[in-house]
Design an enzyme around this catalytic site. Structure first.
Site, PDB file in Angstrom:
ATOM      1  N   GLU A  69      20.871  15.941   4.008  1.00  0.00           N
ATOM      2  CA  GLU A  69      19.655  16.274   4.739  1.00  0.00           C
ATOM      3  C   GLU A  69      19.510  15.276   5.884  1.00  0.00           C
ATOM      4  O   GLU A  69      19.533  14.061   5.661  1.00  0.00           O
ATOM      5  CB  GLU A  69      18.423  16.176   3.842  1.00  0.00           C
ATOM      6  CG  GLU A  69      18.364  17.175   2.706  1.00  0.00           C
ATOM      7  CD  GLU A  69      17.122  16.977   1.852  1.00  0.00           C
ATOM      8  OE1 GLU A  69      16.235  16.187   2.243  1.00  0.00           O
ATOM      9  OE2 GLU A  69      17.040  17.598   0.786  1.00  0.00           O
ATOM     10  N   GLU A  92       5.745  11.746   4.019  1.00  0.00           N
ATOM     11  CA  GLU A  92       6.661  10.650   3.755  1.00  0.00           C
ATOM     12  C   GLU A  92       5.927   9.368   3.369  1.00  0.00           C
ATOM     13  O   GLU A  92       4.845   9.070   3.864  1.00  0.00           O
ATOM     14  CB  GLU A  92       7.532  10.366   4.994  1.00  0.00           C
ATOM     15  CG  GLU A  92       8.140  11.580   5.655  1.00  0.00           C
ATOM     16  CD  GLU A  92       9.059  12.389   4.747  1.00  0.00           C
ATOM     17  OE1 GLU A  92       9.405  11.908   3.656  1.00  0.00           O
ATOM     18  OE2 GLU A  92       9.422  13.510   5.138  1.00  0.00           O
TER      19      GLU A  92
END
Length: 257
Positions: free
Chosen positions: A44, A55
Protein backbone atom coordinates in the site's frame (compact mmCIF):
# COMPACT_ATOMS: atom_id res chain seq x y z
CA UNK A 1 -7.70 -7.12 -14.45
CA UNK A 2 -6.00 -6.26 -11.18
CA UNK A 3 -3.32 -8.54 -9.75
CA UNK A 4 -4.59 -8.34 -6.16
CA UNK A 5 -5.64 -12.00 -6.06
CA UNK A 6 -1.98 -12.95 -6.62
CA UNK A 7 -1.09 -11.59 -3.18
CA UNK A 8 -3.18 -14.26 -1.49
CA UNK A 9 -1.88 -17.28 -3.40
CA UNK A 10 1.14 -17.96 -1.17
CA UNK A 11 -0.33 -18.51 2.29
CA UNK A 12 -1.43 -15.61 4.45
CA UNK A 13 -0.57 -12.39 2.62
CA UNK A 14 1.65 -9.84 4.31
CA UNK A 15 0.64 -6.34 3.25
CA UNK A 16 2.93 -3.42 4.06
CA UNK A 17 2.25 0.31 3.92
CA UNK A 18 4.51 3.32 3.57
CA UNK A 19 4.01 6.99 2.78
CA UNK A 20 5.29 8.11 -0.62
CA UNK A 21 8.02 10.74 -0.41
CA UNK A 22 9.11 9.87 3.13
CA UNK A 23 12.02 10.38 3.43
CA UNK A 24 12.54 11.00 -0.33
CA UNK A 25 11.14 9.90 -3.68
CA UNK A 26 14.22 7.79 -4.44
CA UNK A 27 14.16 6.10 -1.04
CA UNK A 28 10.46 5.30 -1.36
CA UNK A 29 11.22 3.34 -4.53
CA UNK A 30 14.12 1.59 -2.78
CA UNK A 31 12.05 0.78 0.30
CA UNK A 32 9.11 -0.64 -1.66
CA UNK A 33 11.47 -2.95 -3.55
CA UNK A 34 13.20 -3.94 -0.31
CA UNK A 35 9.85 -4.82 1.28
CA UNK A 36 8.90 -6.93 -1.73
CA UNK A 37 12.28 -8.65 -1.65
CA UNK A 38 11.70 -9.47 2.04
CA UNK A 39 8.33 -11.09 1.41
CA UNK A 40 5.71 -8.36 1.12
CA UNK A 41 2.88 -9.76 -1.03
CA UNK A 42 1.14 -6.44 -1.64
CA UNK A 43 2.26 -2.88 -0.97
CA UNK A 44 0.00 0.00 0.00
CA UNK A 45 1.45 3.34 -1.07
CA UNK A 46 0.13 6.36 0.80
CA UNK A 47 -0.40 9.54 -1.19
CA UNK A 48 0.60 12.40 1.15
CA UNK A 49 -2.30 14.55 2.34
CA UNK A 50 -2.46 17.50 4.73
CA UNK A 51 -5.40 16.17 6.77
CA UNK A 52 -5.11 12.36 7.13
CA UNK A 53 -7.89 12.07 9.69
CA UNK A 54 -7.86 8.27 10.05
CA UNK A 55 -4.15 8.19 10.82
CA UNK A 56 -2.32 8.20 14.13
CA UNK A 57 0.63 10.46 14.87
CA UNK A 58 3.25 8.20 13.21
CA UNK A 59 1.63 8.31 9.77
CA UNK A 60 0.51 11.92 10.23
CA UNK A 61 4.15 12.88 10.75
CA UNK A 62 5.17 10.91 7.66
CA UNK A 63 2.63 12.89 5.63
CA UNK A 64 4.07 16.14 6.98
CA UNK A 65 7.62 15.10 6.10
CA UNK A 66 6.61 14.09 2.56
CA UNK A 67 4.69 17.31 1.99
CA UNK A 68 7.63 19.39 3.26
CA UNK A 69 9.56 17.87 0.37
CA UNK A 70 6.72 19.01 -1.92
CA UNK A 71 5.77 15.45 -2.87
CA UNK A 72 2.98 15.64 -5.44
CA UNK A 73 0.55 13.09 -6.83
CA UNK A 74 2.61 13.07 -10.04
CA UNK A 75 5.68 12.26 -7.95
CA UNK A 76 3.81 9.31 -6.48
CA UNK A 77 2.90 8.09 -9.95
CA UNK A 78 6.59 8.37 -10.87
CA UNK A 79 7.44 6.15 -7.88
CA UNK A 80 4.99 3.56 -9.22
CA UNK A 81 6.50 3.78 -12.70
CA UNK A 82 9.98 3.10 -11.30
CA UNK A 83 8.79 0.26 -9.06
CA UNK A 84 7.00 -1.34 -11.99
CA UNK A 85 10.31 -1.52 -13.87
CA UNK A 86 11.47 -4.01 -11.21
CA UNK A 87 8.42 -5.93 -9.94
CA UNK A 88 4.84 -6.86 -10.76
CA UNK A 89 3.81 -7.20 -7.10
CA UNK A 90 0.25 -5.94 -6.49
CA UNK A 91 0.24 -2.23 -5.63
CA UNK A 92 -2.59 -0.29 -4.00
CA UNK A 93 -2.90 3.42 -3.30
CA UNK A 94 -4.09 4.49 0.12
CA UNK A 95 -5.38 8.01 -0.37
CA UNK A 96 -7.98 10.39 0.91
CA UNK A 97 -10.46 11.29 -1.77
CA UNK A 98 -9.51 14.97 -1.95
CA UNK A 99 -6.22 14.48 -3.86
CA UNK A 100 -8.00 12.18 -6.32
CA UNK A 101 -10.82 14.67 -6.83
CA UNK A 102 -8.43 17.54 -7.49
CA UNK A 103 -6.28 15.45 -9.83
CA UNK A 104 -9.44 14.56 -11.74
CA UNK A 105 -11.10 11.14 -11.46
CA UNK A 106 -10.74 10.21 -15.13
CA UNK A 107 -7.13 11.38 -15.32
CA UNK A 108 -6.21 9.70 -12.01
CA UNK A 109 -7.60 6.26 -12.80
CA UNK A 110 -6.35 6.31 -16.38
CA UNK A 111 -2.87 6.94 -14.95
CA UNK A 112 -3.37 4.06 -12.49
CA UNK A 113 -4.18 1.76 -15.40
CA UNK A 114 -1.17 2.92 -17.42
CA UNK A 115 1.29 2.40 -14.56
CA UNK A 116 -0.13 -0.74 -12.97
CA UNK A 117 -1.90 0.35 -9.79
CA UNK A 118 -4.25 -2.47 -8.86
CA UNK A 119 -6.47 -0.90 -6.22
CA UNK A 120 -7.36 2.13 -4.15
CA UNK A 121 -8.26 2.46 -0.48
CA UNK A 122 -9.91 5.73 0.53
CA UNK A 123 -10.60 5.89 4.30
CA UNK A 124 -12.82 8.96 4.07
CA UNK A 125 -15.04 7.75 1.22
CA UNK A 126 -18.33 6.51 2.74
CA UNK A 127 -19.94 3.46 1.17
CA UNK A 128 -22.87 5.65 0.11
CA UNK A 129 -20.52 7.81 -1.98
CA UNK A 130 -18.43 4.95 -3.40
CA UNK A 131 -20.32 5.24 -6.69
CA UNK A 132 -18.55 8.52 -7.27
CA UNK A 133 -15.43 6.58 -8.34
CA UNK A 134 -16.39 2.91 -8.62
CA UNK A 135 -17.31 2.81 -12.30
CA UNK A 136 -14.37 4.94 -13.41
CA UNK A 137 -12.03 2.76 -11.33
CA UNK A 138 -13.53 -0.48 -12.63
CA UNK A 139 -13.28 0.61 -16.25
CA UNK A 140 -9.56 1.15 -15.66
CA UNK A 141 -9.03 -2.20 -13.93
CA UNK A 142 -8.62 -0.68 -10.46
CA UNK A 143 -10.34 -2.31 -7.47
CA UNK A 144 -11.94 -0.01 -4.91
CA UNK A 145 -11.07 -1.72 -1.62
CA UNK A 146 -13.85 -1.67 0.97
CA UNK A 147 -13.20 -1.19 4.68
CA UNK A 148 -15.29 -2.95 7.32
CA UNK A 149 -14.92 -1.73 10.91
CA UNK A 150 -15.99 -3.28 14.25
CA UNK A 151 -19.00 -0.95 14.17
CA UNK A 152 -20.10 -2.12 10.71
CA UNK A 153 -22.07 -5.21 11.79
CA UNK A 154 -25.38 -3.92 10.45
CA UNK A 155 -23.76 -2.90 7.17
CA UNK A 156 -21.52 -5.90 6.46
CA UNK A 157 -23.78 -7.47 3.84
CA UNK A 158 -24.17 -4.18 2.00
CA UNK A 159 -20.48 -3.24 2.07
CA UNK A 160 -19.15 -6.71 1.26
CA UNK A 161 -21.78 -7.42 -1.36
CA UNK A 162 -20.18 -5.32 -4.08
CA UNK A 163 -16.61 -5.22 -2.80
CA UNK A 164 -13.67 -6.06 -5.05
CA UNK A 165 -10.00 -6.98 -4.69
CA UNK A 166 -9.95 -7.75 -0.99
CA UNK A 167 -11.73 -6.48 2.10
CA UNK A 168 -9.79 -4.39 4.61
CA UNK A 169 -11.05 -5.43 8.05
CA UNK A 170 -10.33 -2.74 10.64
CA UNK A 171 -9.21 -4.48 13.84
CA UNK A 172 -9.81 -1.64 16.29
CA UNK A 173 -11.77 1.56 16.73
CA UNK A 174 -9.90 4.84 16.44
CA UNK A 175 -7.02 5.90 14.21
CA UNK A 176 -4.12 3.86 12.86
CA UNK A 177 -1.21 3.13 15.15
CA UNK A 178 0.63 0.39 17.00
CA UNK A 179 -1.38 -1.31 19.74
CA UNK A 180 -0.20 -3.64 22.49
CA UNK A 181 -3.26 -5.85 22.06
CA UNK A 182 -6.21 -6.26 19.71
CA UNK A 183 -9.41 -6.58 21.76
CA UNK A 184 -11.97 -6.78 18.96
CA UNK A 185 -13.74 -10.14 18.43
CA UNK A 186 -12.23 -10.62 15.00
CA UNK A 187 -13.38 -14.23 14.71
CA UNK A 188 -17.01 -13.12 14.82
CA UNK A 189 -16.51 -10.24 12.38
CA UNK A 190 -14.61 -12.40 9.88
CA UNK A 191 -17.25 -15.14 10.11
CA UNK A 192 -20.00 -12.62 9.39
CA UNK A 193 -18.15 -11.26 6.37
CA UNK A 194 -17.40 -14.72 5.00
CA UNK A 195 -21.11 -15.46 4.94
CA UNK A 196 -21.56 -12.90 2.17
CA UNK A 197 -18.30 -12.87 0.18
CA UNK A 198 -15.48 -15.10 -1.05
CA UNK A 199 -13.02 -12.21 -1.29
CA UNK A 200 -9.82 -12.40 0.77
CA UNK A 201 -10.09 -10.70 4.17
CA UNK A 202 -7.05 -8.76 5.40
CA UNK A 203 -6.86 -7.30 8.90
CA UNK A 204 -5.13 -4.02 9.71
CA UNK A 205 -4.92 -1.19 12.30
CA UNK A 206 -2.65 -1.77 15.27
CA UNK A 207 -0.73 -4.89 14.22
CA UNK A 208 3.00 -4.46 14.82
CA UNK A 209 4.53 -7.53 16.50
CA UNK A 210 5.22 -11.03 15.15
CA UNK A 211 3.00 -12.41 17.93
CA UNK A 212 0.06 -10.33 16.73
CA UNK A 213 0.76 -11.25 13.09
CA UNK A 214 0.85 -14.94 14.06
CA UNK A 215 -2.56 -14.76 15.75
CA UNK A 216 -4.19 -12.71 12.98
CA UNK A 217 -2.64 -14.94 10.32
CA UNK A 218 -4.43 -17.97 11.76
CA UNK A 219 -7.88 -16.47 11.12
CA UNK A 220 -7.46 -13.96 8.27
CA UNK A 221 -6.24 -14.16 4.67
CA UNK A 222 -3.92 -11.20 5.07
CA UNK A 223 -2.10 -9.16 7.70
CA UNK A 224 -1.72 -5.40 7.13
CA UNK A 225 1.00 -3.35 8.82
CA UNK A 226 1.52 0.38 8.36
CA UNK A 227 2.58 2.41 11.39
CA UNK A 228 5.33 0.01 12.47
CA UNK A 229 6.90 0.20 8.99
CA UNK A 230 6.58 3.98 8.86
CA UNK A 231 8.16 4.16 12.34
CA UNK A 232 11.20 2.22 11.10
CA UNK A 233 11.54 4.72 8.25
CA UNK A 234 11.19 7.61 10.70
CA UNK A 235 13.91 6.15 12.93
CA UNK A 236 16.40 5.22 10.21
CA UNK A 237 15.66 7.88 7.60
CA UNK A 238 17.64 7.20 4.44
CA UNK A 239 19.30 4.12 5.95
CA UNK A 240 16.20 2.01 6.63
CA UNK A 241 16.62 -0.71 4.00
CA UNK A 242 18.17 -3.41 6.17
CA UNK A 243 15.83 -2.74 9.11
CA UNK A 244 12.79 -2.87 6.81
CA UNK A 245 13.90 -6.15 5.26
CA UNK A 246 14.49 -7.73 8.65
CA UNK A 247 11.11 -6.56 9.99
CA UNK A 248 9.05 -7.51 6.93
CA UNK A 249 10.70 -10.92 6.74
CA UNK A 250 9.89 -11.64 10.39
CA UNK A 251 6.29 -10.49 10.01
CA UNK A 252 5.70 -12.49 6.82
CA UNK A 253 7.11 -15.58 8.51
CA UNK A 254 4.99 -15.05 11.64
CA UNK A 255 1.84 -14.48 9.58
CA UNK A 256 2.17 -18.02 8.22
CA UNK A 257 3.11 -19.91 11.37
Amino acid sequence: MSKIANAFENGTAFIGFLTAGDPTIDKTVEYILAMVDAGCDLVEIGIPFSDPMAEGVVIQDANVRALKHNTTTDDVFDIVRRVREKTDVPLVFLTYINPVFFYGYEKFFKKCAELGIDGIISPDLPYEEKGEISQIAKSNGVDVISLIAPTSSERIKMIAGDASGFIYVVSSLGVTGMRSEIKTDLNAILADIREVTDLPLAVGFGINTPEQAREIGKIADGVIVGSAIVKIIEQHGEDATDALKEYVSSMKKASNE
